[in-house]
Scaffold this motif. Structure first.
Motif, PDB file in Angstrom:
ATOM      1  N   VAL A  52       0.834  -1.201   0.000  1.00 22.93           N
ATOM      2  CA  VAL A  52       0.000   0.000   0.000  1.00 22.93           C
ATOM      3  C   VAL A  52       0.870   1.253   0.000  1.00 22.93           C
ATOM      4  O   VAL A  52       0.623   2.212  -0.736  1.00 22.93           O
ATOM      5  CB  VAL A  52      -0.945   0.006   1.219  1.00 22.93           C
ATOM      6  CG1 VAL A  52      -1.765   1.285   1.244  1.00 22.93           C
ATOM      7  CG2 VAL A  52      -1.866  -1.183   1.188  1.00 22.93           C
ATOM      8  N   SER A 235     -11.386  -9.527   5.193  1.00 20.20           N
ATOM      9  CA  SER A 235     -11.474  -8.919   6.516  1.00 20.20           C
ATOM     10  C   SER A 235     -10.919  -9.814   7.614  1.00 20.20           C
ATOM     11  O   SER A 235     -10.095  -9.380   8.432  1.00 20.20           O
ATOM     12  CB  SER A 235     -12.927  -8.563   6.836  1.00 20.20           C
ATOM     13  OG  SER A 235     -13.397  -7.539   6.005  1.00 20.20           O
ATOM     14  N   MET A 240      -7.962  -7.449   7.629  1.00 26.04           N
ATOM     15  CA  MET A 240      -8.127  -6.221   6.858  1.00 26.04           C
ATOM     16  C   MET A 240      -9.570  -5.720   6.920  1.00 26.04           C
ATOM     17  O   MET A 240     -10.095  -5.178   5.951  1.00 26.04           O
ATOM     18  CB  MET A 240      -7.697  -6.471   5.402  1.00 26.04           C
ATOM     19  CG  MET A 240      -6.210  -6.791   5.267  1.00 26.04           C
ATOM     20  SD  MET A 240      -5.731  -7.470   3.654  1.00 26.04           S
ATOM     21  CE  MET A 240      -6.087  -6.087   2.576  1.00 26.04           C
ATOM     22  N   TRP A 243     -10.306  -2.185   5.862  1.00 26.90           N
ATOM     23  CA  TRP A 243      -9.905  -1.868   4.498  1.00 26.90           C
ATOM     24  C   TRP A 243     -11.073  -2.017   3.524  1.00 26.90           C
ATOM     25  O   TRP A 243     -11.056  -1.421   2.460  1.00 26.90           O
ATOM     26  CB  TRP A 243      -8.788  -2.816   4.046  1.00 26.90           C
ATOM     27  CG  TRP A 243      -7.520  -2.717   4.811  1.00 26.90           C
ATOM     28  CD1 TRP A 243      -7.350  -2.694   6.160  1.00 26.90           C
ATOM     29  CD2 TRP A 243      -6.204  -2.648   4.255  1.00 26.90           C
ATOM     30  NE1 TRP A 243      -6.022  -2.630   6.479  1.00 26.90           N
ATOM     31  CE2 TRP A 243      -5.294  -2.602   5.334  1.00 26.90           C
ATOM     32  CE3 TRP A 243      -5.706  -2.644   2.952  1.00 26.90           C
ATOM     33  CZ2 TRP A 243      -3.913  -2.533   5.144  1.00 26.90           C
ATOM     34  CZ3 TRP A 243      -4.333  -2.589   2.764  1.00 26.90           C
ATOM     35  CH2 TRP A 243      -3.454  -2.516   3.849  1.00 26.90           C
ATOM     36  N   VAL A 245     -12.429  -4.912   1.725  1.00 28.30           N
ATOM     37  CA  VAL A 245     -12.138  -5.640   0.488  1.00 28.30           C
ATOM     38  C   VAL A 245     -12.878  -6.973   0.531  1.00 28.30           C
ATOM     39  O   VAL A 245     -12.629  -7.808   1.417  1.00 28.30           O
ATOM     40  CB  VAL A 245     -10.634  -5.903   0.302  1.00 28.30           C
ATOM     41  CG1 VAL A 245     -10.393  -6.574  -1.060  1.00 28.30           C
ATOM     42  CG2 VAL A 245      -9.839  -4.610   0.397  1.00 28.30           C
ATOM     43  N   ILE A 273      -5.424   0.300  -1.760  1.00 23.99           N
ATOM     44  CA  ILE A 273      -6.045  -0.842  -1.086  1.00 23.99           C
ATOM     45  C   ILE A 273      -6.060  -2.064  -2.007  1.00 23.99           C
ATOM     46  O   ILE A 273      -5.822  -3.195  -1.558  1.00 23.99           O
ATOM     47  CB  ILE A 273      -7.457  -0.469  -0.612  1.00 23.99           C
ATOM     48  CG1 ILE A 273      -7.362   0.472   0.602  1.00 23.99           C
ATOM     49  CG2 ILE A 273      -8.279  -1.703  -0.263  1.00 23.99           C
ATOM     50  CD1 ILE A 273      -8.682   0.953   1.144  1.00 23.99           C
ATOM     51  N   GLN A 274      -6.324  -1.840  -3.277  1.00 21.83           N
ATOM     52  CA  GLN A 274      -6.287  -2.966  -4.213  1.00 21.83           C
ATOM     53  C   GLN A 274      -4.898  -3.592  -4.268  1.00 21.83           C
ATOM     54  O   GLN A 274      -4.757  -4.815  -4.294  1.00 21.83           O
ATOM     55  CB  GLN A 274      -6.704  -2.504  -5.606  1.00 21.83           C
ATOM     56  CG  GLN A 274      -8.162  -2.083  -5.707  1.00 21.83           C
ATOM     57  CD  GLN A 274      -8.593  -1.881  -7.147  1.00 21.83           C
ATOM     58  OE1 GLN A 274      -8.632  -2.829  -7.931  1.00 21.83           O
ATOM     59  NE2 GLN A 274      -8.922  -0.641  -7.501  1.00 21.83           N
ATOM     60  N   GLY A 276      -2.661  -3.598  -1.895  1.00 22.19           N
ATOM     61  CA  GLY A 276      -2.478  -4.350  -0.663  1.00 22.19           C
ATOM     62  C   GLY A 276      -3.205  -5.685  -0.704  1.00 22.19           C
ATOM     63  O   GLY A 276      -2.686  -6.709  -0.241  1.00 22.19           O
ATOM     64  N   ALA A 277      -4.412  -5.675  -1.262  1.00 24.33           N
ATOM     65  CA  ALA A 277      -5.201  -6.909  -1.364  1.00 24.33           C
ATOM     66  C   ALA A 277      -4.504  -7.925  -2.267  1.00 24.33           C
ATOM     67  O   ALA A 277      -4.500  -9.130  -1.970  1.00 24.33           O
ATOM     68  CB  ALA A 277      -6.591  -6.587  -1.895  1.00 24.33           C
TER      69      ALA A 277
END
Length: 380
Positions: A52, A235, A240, A243, A245, A273-274, A276-277
């Motif tokens: 991120v 989550s 997360m 966040w 997602v 965020i994407q 990081g995901a």
């Protein structure tokens, strides 16, 4: 100015109102230990946080993003399902990233339900299934889950219902709030049931990697994509929750319908965020092992606390919660948890918020450090 009539049949989410009460007690100096809500207190991996941070410097990081998410995010979700569930998915047509799986419940309902349509909802189950069904003008039809049947549907009872107006059936295994695992055999029966009665079957699957040595997906069942979608989330699996997602996966035509709703509701997930995901979805088994080592210790202590309260723990449960039956002679879950809240400053969730079959049970979240759980035990 008058409110919309739909609000007449929808109450504020329990945790929204109850946590105000809990925060008020804390502001008055009460030493609150919150074992009620399933918000992971553990951190994402450092690799996720680094991804991120680096993403913030990219040229297009702060622009609107695609409604369908970055192609590499969808590819990461497809790879995650292939590697962990053995499910092959087309990343272009069978996967849609979401801002948390909770929004998917609303998007799916808006895409498929008309006023007066009926929806099969588990009792006990996640309260949002009912509230969203009511918000869109559809009608909840509850099906019983009981401890005697290992918190699984009674298919004989389901077949006796008038299903002519039912369009959607919600389920969630591993089950929230009880932690029942479910099984592939159960999923096979559910897919056959959905095909027989022309239902859209939706499995809500955010807990399958928490204290569960056999992660499963509804989409593993042959032919499931013909009638089913699955919601999943980063989550709990990757710590997360804030966040936001999630993802919806499965039937391509259904995914396209959900996209029509979603594209009118937001302007894409934040680029960082994407990124990081994407990194989270690459995590190897050691990530789950280290996370579950923490949760295992917490669960053992939480079971001790439940038993100290005279409760009977559902030992077969997996996921982020401990589900426990109240002592004999206790008639109200809400009175029981309020007594503990006001006398011992410990917040536990009453089973009643998940449906009438939750009466007589309470739920503990494992999102509390070991020393705090031990402190809760010591208060008794």
């Amino acid at each position: 100015m008058g409110l919309a009539k739909r609000l007449d049949i929808v109450e504020e989410y329990y945790f929204s109102s109850k946590l105000r009460e809990v925060r008020q007690l804390a502001s008055e100096g009460k030493p609150i230990i919150n074992m009620g809500i399933g918000s992971p207190d553990l951190r994402p991996s450092q690799a996720v946080i680094d991804a991120v941070t680096l993403a913030m410097q990219e040229e297009n990081a702060h622009q609107y993003q695609s409604y369908q998410g970055l192609p590499e995010l969808r590819t990461g979700m497809a790879d995650f399902y292939q590697n962990n569930y053995g499910v092959a998915l087309n990343s272009n047509t069978e996967i849609l990233p979401l801002m948390g799986s909770k929004e998917g419940i609303m998007h799916i309902s808006l895409a498929f339900l008309n006023e007066g349509d009926q929806v099969l909802i588990p009792n006990p189950g996640y309260p949002t299934y009912s509230s969203v069904t009511n918000l869109v003008g559809a009608v909840p039809v509850y099906y019983d889950l009981t401890e005697a049947n290992n918190w699984e549907p009674d298919f004989d009872a389901l077949e006796k219902l008038d299903l002519s107006k039912v369009k959607i059936m919600w389920l969630g295994y591993p089950h929230m709030p009880t932690g029942a695992r479910g099984s592939l055999e159960l999923f096979e029966k559910l897919v056959a049931f959905a095909k027989k009665h022309n239902l859209l079957l939706i499995n809500d699957n955010p807990y399958s990697f928490v204290l569960n040595d056999k992660p499963m997906s509804l989409l593993q069942v042959k032919g499931a994509k013909e009638v089913a979608l699955e919601l999943n989330s980063l989550s709990k699996t990757f710590n997360m929750a804030g966040w936001r997602v999630g993802m919806v996966l499965g039937n391509a035509a259904c995914i396209d319908a959900v996209l029509k709703v979603k594209s009118n509701m937001d302007s894409g997930m934040f680029f960082g965020i994407q990124k990081g995901a994407i990194e989270a979805l690459k995590s190897d088994p050691s990530w789950f092992d280290s996370m579950n080592a923490v949760y295992k210790k917490r669960r053992l202590l939480t079971e001790q606390l439940a038993e100290k309260l005279g409760c009977e723990v559902y030992k077969e449960g997996v996921g982020l919660f401990v589900w426990a039956k109240l002592p004999a002679g206790i008639s109200s879950s809400e009175d029981f948890i309020d007594k503990i809240l006001y006398e011992k400053s410990i917040f536990i969730t009453p089973g009643t918020i998940f449906g009438s079959n939750g009466e007589g049970y309470i739920r503990f979240a494992l999102c509390v450090k070991e020393e705090k759980i031990q402190e809760a035990i010591d208060r008794f």
